[in-house]
Design an enzyme around this catalytic site. Structure first.
Site, PDB file in Angstrom:
ATOM      1  N   TYR A 182     -15.366  -2.157   7.236  1.00 22.92           N
ATOM      2  CA  TYR A 182     -13.969  -1.751   7.473  1.00 22.92           C
ATOM      3  C   TYR A 182     -13.574  -2.089   8.916  1.00 22.92           C
ATOM      4  O   TYR A 182     -12.524  -2.691   9.158  1.00 22.92           O
ATOM      5  CB  TYR A 182     -13.852  -0.255   7.199  1.00 22.92           C
ATOM      6  CG  TYR A 182     -12.506   0.360   7.493  1.00 22.92           C
ATOM      7  CD1 TYR A 182     -11.376   0.013   6.754  1.00 22.92           C
ATOM      8  CD2 TYR A 182     -12.365   1.323   8.493  1.00 22.92           C
ATOM      9  CE1 TYR A 182     -10.144   0.613   7.006  1.00 22.92           C
ATOM     10  CE2 TYR A 182     -11.142   1.926   8.749  1.00 22.92           C
ATOM     11  CZ  TYR A 182     -10.034   1.573   8.007  1.00 22.92           C
ATOM     12  OH  TYR A 182      -8.821   2.163   8.260  1.00 22.92           O
ATOM     13  N   GLY A 210       0.837  -1.212   0.000  1.00 22.07           N
ATOM     14  CA  GLY A 210       0.000   0.000   0.000  1.00 22.07           C
ATOM     15  C   GLY A 210       0.865   1.252   0.000  1.00 22.07           C
ATOM     16  O   GLY A 210       0.482   2.292   0.533  1.00 22.07           O
ATOM     17  N   LYS A 233     -10.818  -4.718  10.481  1.00 28.26           N
ATOM     18  CA  LYS A 233      -9.730  -4.276  11.362  1.00 28.26           C
ATOM     19  C   LYS A 233      -9.680  -5.137  12.625  1.00 28.26           C
ATOM     20  O   LYS A 233      -8.623  -5.518  13.095  1.00 28.26           O
ATOM     21  CB  LYS A 233      -9.887  -2.787  11.702  1.00 28.26           C
ATOM     22  CG  LYS A 233      -9.580  -1.882  10.525  1.00 28.26           C
ATOM     23  CD  LYS A 233      -8.128  -2.020  10.096  1.00 28.26           C
ATOM     24  CE  LYS A 233      -7.836  -1.440   8.739  1.00 28.26           C
ATOM     25  NZ  LYS A 233      -6.484  -1.677   8.258  1.00 28.26           N
ATOM     26  N   GLY A 251      -0.223   4.825  -1.023  1.00 27.26           N
ATOM     27  CA  GLY A 251      -1.349   5.409  -0.296  1.00 27.26           C
ATOM     28  C   GLY A 251      -0.939   6.591   0.566  1.00 27.26           C
ATOM     29  O   GLY A 251       0.231   7.000   0.583  1.00 27.26           O
ATOM     30  N   GLN A 252      -1.914   7.116   1.287  1.00 29.37           N
ATOM     31  CA  GLN A 252      -1.703   8.328   2.086  1.00 29.37           C
ATOM     32  C   GLN A 252      -0.567   8.139   3.105  1.00 29.37           C
ATOM     33  O   GLN A 252       0.309   8.985   3.236  1.00 29.37           O
ATOM     34  CB  GLN A 252      -3.003   8.704   2.824  1.00 29.37           C
ATOM     35  CG  GLN A 252      -2.917  10.047   3.516  1.00 29.37           C
ATOM     36  CD  GLN A 252      -4.066  10.293   4.482  1.00 29.37           C
ATOM     37  OE1 GLN A 252      -4.840   9.396   4.801  1.00 29.37           O
ATOM     38  NE2 GLN A 252      -4.176  11.512   4.964  1.00 29.37           N
TER      39      GLN A 252
END
Ligand SMILES: NC(=O)c1ccc[n+]([C@@H]2O[C@H](COP(=O)([O-])OP(=O)(O)OC[C@H]3O[C@@H](n4cnc5c(N)ncnc54)[C@H](O)[C@@H]3O)[C@@H](O)[C@H]2O)c1
Length: 316
Positions: free
Chosen positions: A143, A8, A147, A11-12
């Protein structure tokens, strides 16, 4: 030389984590793995890059073996708002992806897996303020479900197979380099962009919505500090990390102190319901005690730094 894989990576969080790890360990020691998001030329030129779908275990295994990877920072994920639009994809990428990484870590005896959980792991049944590390986890989004599942899988692999899984429960992350990837706290970053570009902003949560947030330098620091912590000092595999809490209205006010002309309206959409199911603040005393967690930025420091960096970035 021991090598690190960041999934990832475009990503941010991944983009800035990769740069911080390359500063610490050298450019060639960190393999940045991206999926659908396109890396900038600058990012591609900053060190080794690979394409990786974390749902494909063989692909992960090949990168790990070919590059003699010993540690994985697993950042590949589908975030909360996108996850509610496509819960099936969210489950496959988040749960399947982490399972694959843990399996590779077990099989290839990797030294560590660092993962990011979220405030979305909490839900009904916890107080919304100062939520303790060991609270009940009853999320209401897919989500959040992924998690919680990820946290439990990581702990299982640690106890059953000795995989050194470490995980931080992050609040909403605010950053300049990469736009957020479809989460419920994205309004915080969007608000800064609008203010610096001289635009009005319409916020998708109510003005009085308070959520915990963290500035990206602190997020990167939390992940690396936990990864580097002495194993014998860790009493948990998963830690709350708190930094600051503010309402959407507080954020607009903080921006107006630097950009007085900034205007903001509020039109809550489906993300309000998600925000209302999350805590307003976390008790992170265990992280502070076990691995010395201490954030560097509060709201006003973050606002000043964000606006300065965004002005420079957008002027380019
Ligand atoms: N940004 C936040 O506010 C925040 C808050 C709490 C927790 N987190 C967690 O931090 C981690 C990193 O989040 P982020 O903000 O950088 O998210 P992001 O959406 O910006 O980046 C995630 C990356 O995963 C990639 N990806 C999606 N599907 C993939 C697949 N099948 N294989 C490989 N890569 C895939 C995407 O292309 C994207 O670049 C995630 O675990 C996220 O849940 C983020």
């Amino acid at each position: 030389m021991s090598k690190i894989l960041v999934t990832g990576a475009v990503g941010q969080i991944g983009t800035e984590l990769v740069q911080a790890l390359r500063k610490m360990y050298g450019r060639d020691s960190v393999i940045a793995a991206g999926h659908t998001a396109k890396p900038t030329k600058e990012f591609r030129d900053s060190g080794p890059f690979a394409y990786l779908n974390v749902a494909d275990r063989e692909q992960i295994a090949k990168i790990v073996v070919d590059n003699q990877i010993v540690t994985v920072y697993h950042m590949a994920s589908i975030l909360s708002a996108v996850g509610e639009m496509n819960p099936q994809l969210c489950y496959e990428v988040n749960t399947g992806g982490l399972y694959n990484v843990l399996e590779i870590a077990r099989k290839h005896k990797l030294e560590g897996v660092i993962a990011a959980s979220s405030i979305a792991a909490f839900g009904a049944g916890v107080p919304r303020d100062n939520v303790p590390n060991d609270a009940v986890l009853l999320p209401s989004t897919m989500y959040g479900v992924t998690k919680v599942c990820g946290e439990l899988m990581g702990q299982y692999y640690f106890h059953k197979y000795g995989v050194d899984f470490r995980c931080v429960r992050l609040p909403g992350v605010v950053s300049t380099e990469t736009m957020p990837g479809g989460g419920t706290t994205d309004y915080s970053v969007e608000m800064y962009y609008a203010a610096v570009q001289g635009r009005h902003y319409t916020c998708f949560v109510r003005e009085d919505t308070v959520l915990p947030m963290m500035y990206i330098p602190d997020t990167v620091k939390a992940l690396i500090d936990l990864a580097c912590a002495q194993n014998s000092r860790l009493t948990r595999r998963v830690y709350n990390a708190h930094s600051m809490s503010f309402s959407a209205g507080d954020l607009a006010q903080s921006i107006r102190r630097v950009i007085p002309k900034f205007t903001c309206g509020y039109e809550p959409d489906y993300r309000q319901k998600i925000a209302d199911s999350w805590p307003r603040s976390l008790d992170d005393s265990l992280a502070r005690q076990d691995w010395g967690w201490k954030p560097m930025f509060g709201l006003s420091e973050m606002t000043e730094d964000m606006i300065e960096k965004l002005r420079r970035k957008l002027a380019k």
